[in-house]
Design an enzyme around this catalytic site. Structure first.
Site, mmCIF file in Angstrom:
data_model
loop_
_atom_site.group_PDB
_atom_site.id
_atom_site.type_symbol
_atom_site.label_atom_id
_atom_site.label_comp_id
_atom_site.label_asym_id
_atom_site.label_seq_id
_atom_site.Cartn_x
_atom_site.Cartn_y
_atom_site.Cartn_z
ATOM 1 N N ASN A 160 14.979 32.287 31.443
ATOM 2 C CA ASN A 160 15.249 32.519 30.025
ATOM 3 C C ASN A 160 16.040 31.327 29.498
ATOM 4 O O ASN A 160 17.231 31.203 29.764
ATOM 5 C CB ASN A 160 16.030 33.820 29.835
ATOM 6 C CG ASN A 160 16.382 34.076 28.380
ATOM 7 O OD1 ASN A 160 15.804 33.481 27.474
ATOM 8 N ND2 ASN A 160 17.344 34.958 28.149
ATOM 9 N N TRP A 161 15.356 30.464 28.768
ATOM 10 C CA TRP A 161 15.995 29.234 28.289
ATOM 11 C C TRP A 161 16.930 29.467 27.112
ATOM 12 O O TRP A 161 17.672 28.572 26.734
ATOM 13 C CB TRP A 161 14.920 28.225 27.887
ATOM 14 C CG TRP A 161 14.294 27.516 29.037
ATOM 15 C CD1 TRP A 161 14.546 27.724 30.371
ATOM 16 C CD2 TRP A 161 13.305 26.474 28.972
ATOM 17 N NE1 TRP A 161 13.783 26.882 31.135
ATOM 18 C CE2 TRP A 161 13.007 26.103 30.298
ATOM 19 C CE3 TRP A 161 12.643 25.850 27.933
ATOM 20 C CZ2 TRP A 161 12.082 25.111 30.607
ATOM 21 C CZ3 TRP A 161 11.711 24.868 28.228
ATOM 22 C CH2 TRP A 161 11.440 24.492 29.548
ATOM 23 N N LYS A 162 16.867 30.636 26.503
ATOM 24 C CA LYS A 162 17.690 30.923 25.328
ATOM 25 C C LYS A 162 17.466 29.830 24.274
ATOM 26 O O LYS A 162 16.332 29.415 24.058
ATOM 27 C CB LYS A 162 19.153 31.087 25.745
ATOM 28 C CG LYS A 162 19.303 32.138 26.855
ATOM 29 C CD LYS A 162 20.727 32.459 27.201
ATOM 30 C CE LYS A 162 20.753 33.496 28.312
ATOM 31 N NZ LYS A 162 22.131 33.923 28.645
ATOM 32 N N HIS B 206 17.630 41.868 24.906
ATOM 33 C CA HIS B 206 18.654 41.112 25.626
ATOM 34 C C HIS B 206 20.017 41.388 25.000
ATOM 35 O O HIS B 206 20.139 41.579 23.792
ATOM 36 C CB HIS B 206 18.331 39.618 25.576
ATOM 37 C CG HIS B 206 19.147 38.799 26.518
ATOM 38 N ND1 HIS B 206 20.446 38.415 26.236
ATOM 39 C CD2 HIS B 206 18.859 38.287 27.746
ATOM 40 C CE1 HIS B 206 20.909 37.701 27.247
ATOM 41 N NE2 HIS B 206 19.974 37.619 28.176
ATOM 42 N N GLU C 128 22.410 39.563 24.230
ATOM 43 C CA GLU C 128 22.804 38.642 23.161
ATOM 44 C C GLU C 128 22.144 39.028 21.841
ATOM 45 O O GLU C 128 22.740 38.874 20.766
ATOM 46 C CB GLU C 128 22.457 37.209 23.566
ATOM 47 C CG GLU C 128 23.337 36.710 24.698
ATOM 48 C CD GLU C 128 22.734 35.571 25.498
ATOM 49 O OE1 GLU C 128 23.381 35.154 26.473
ATOM 50 O OE2 GLU C 128 21.623 35.108 25.165
ATOM 51 N N GLU D 117 20.690 43.470 33.553
ATOM 52 C CA GLU D 117 21.597 42.349 33.341
ATOM 53 C C GLU D 117 22.967 42.872 32.903
ATOM 54 O O GLU D 117 23.189 43.104 31.707
ATOM 55 C CB GLU D 117 21.053 41.401 32.270
ATOM 56 C CG GLU D 117 19.841 40.605 32.694
ATOM 57 C CD GLU D 117 19.686 39.350 31.844
ATOM 58 O OE1 GLU D 117 19.610 38.263 32.417
ATOM 59 O OE2 GLU D 117 19.653 39.469 30.608
ATOM 60 N N GLY E 233 26.086 34.468 32.223
ATOM 61 C CA GLY E 233 26.665 33.190 31.847
ATOM 62 C C GLY E 233 28.127 33.021 32.189
ATOM 63 O O GLY E 233 28.767 32.070 31.740
ATOM 64 N N SER F 222 23.990 35.374 36.044
ATOM 65 C CA SER F 222 24.517 34.288 36.877
ATOM 66 C C SER F 222 23.759 34.133 38.194
ATOM 67 O O SER F 222 24.349 33.808 39.228
ATOM 68 C CB SER F 222 26.020 34.486 37.132
ATOM 69 O OG SER F 222 26.746 34.418 35.917
ATOM 70 N N GLY G 266 21.070 30.044 32.817
ATOM 71 C CA GLY G 266 21.427 28.633 32.915
ATOM 72 C C GLY G 266 20.767 27.893 34.056
ATOM 73 O O GLY G 266 20.402 26.713 33.919
#
Length: 242
Positions: A9-11, A96, A98, A165, A171, A204, A226
């Site tokens: 997931n590159w966000k 997600h 976020e 998650e 992160g 993570s 990440g």
């Protein structure tokens, strides 16, 4: 047998030029990865079309990071499921943390997105997870069960991926213990009517902990943040050794 899916997931990372450079470095590193492992990159909307052309016919599948539940209409800034399938997208991340935290998404809107994605032929990756405060209060199980049940109303479980998650691990470098992730994912599986649903762990995940995570019997893959931005680290995750 449940499918193993490793998804990055590159966000909000990587321009089109950066995405192309990533693929040039990444694809050779996974040529020998087990064929049973599905490799997915969930990238910004602006990267999807160009990457779809470059990946056509290869083993890496593309995913979007969101989708609207309406087929079309006056929804400025939104993307429909048909727009994604038209350019060869297979997966879409939904719900997600976020999106829930910053954009007000809920279990109910996540459910609408899942249904719209499935109707168009996309495979939704439904994200669930508890906050640090909820975990500390002993509410993990109730929060997760509620999110799963509300997110899956009227959903076809034969065309579905779930990602656990824990919000406090995303992160932060503070990874959930592999055995605890396995326990919670087992709890998620108990809520399902289809025993073959792929359930990923995310939070993570990196090259140093992926082997232990993927050795757990309930965990069928990883949703990687990440560590998916760099070809070598993501390739190491794809090539995990449980």
């Amino acid at each position: 047998m449940r499918k193993i899916i490793i998804a990055g997931n590159w966000k909000m990372h990587k321009t089109q030029a950066e995405a192309q450079a990533f693929l040039q470095g990444f694809k050779p590193l996974i040529e020998d990865a087990a064929e049973s492992r599905e490799v997915v990159l969930c990238v910004p909307f602006t990267d999807l079309s160009g990457m779809s052309q470059q990946l056509h016919g290869g083993r890496v599948r593309l995913g979007a990071q969101n989708v609207h539940w309406e087929a079309s209409g006056a929804y400025t800034g939104e993307i429909s499921a048909a727009m994604l399938t038209e350019i060869g997208i297979h997966y879409v991340v939904i719900g997600h943390s976020e999106r829930r935290q910053y954009f007000g998404e809920t279990d109910e809107t996540a459910n609408l997105r899942v249904l719209a994605a499935q109707k168009a032929g996309l495979i939704p990756i439904l994200c669930v997870g508890e906050s640090k405060a909820q975990r500390d209060a002993g509410e993990t199980e109730q929060v997760i069960v509620d999110q799963v049940k509300k997110g899956l109303v009227n959903v076809d479980q034969s065309n579905l991926v779930i990602a656990y998650e824990p919000i406090w691990a995303i992160g932060t470098g503070d990874t959930c213990a592999a055995t605890e992730a396995n326990r919670v994912i087992g709890l998620i599986r108990e809520q399902l009517t289809n025993s073959q649903v792929t359930i990923q762990y995310g939070g993570s995940v990196n090259a140093n902990n992926v082997d232990e995570i993927m050795a757990q019997p309930e965990i069928d893959g990883a949703l990687v943040g990440g560590a998916s931005l760099e070809p070598q680290s993501f390739a190491r995750i794809v090539n995990f050794q449980p």
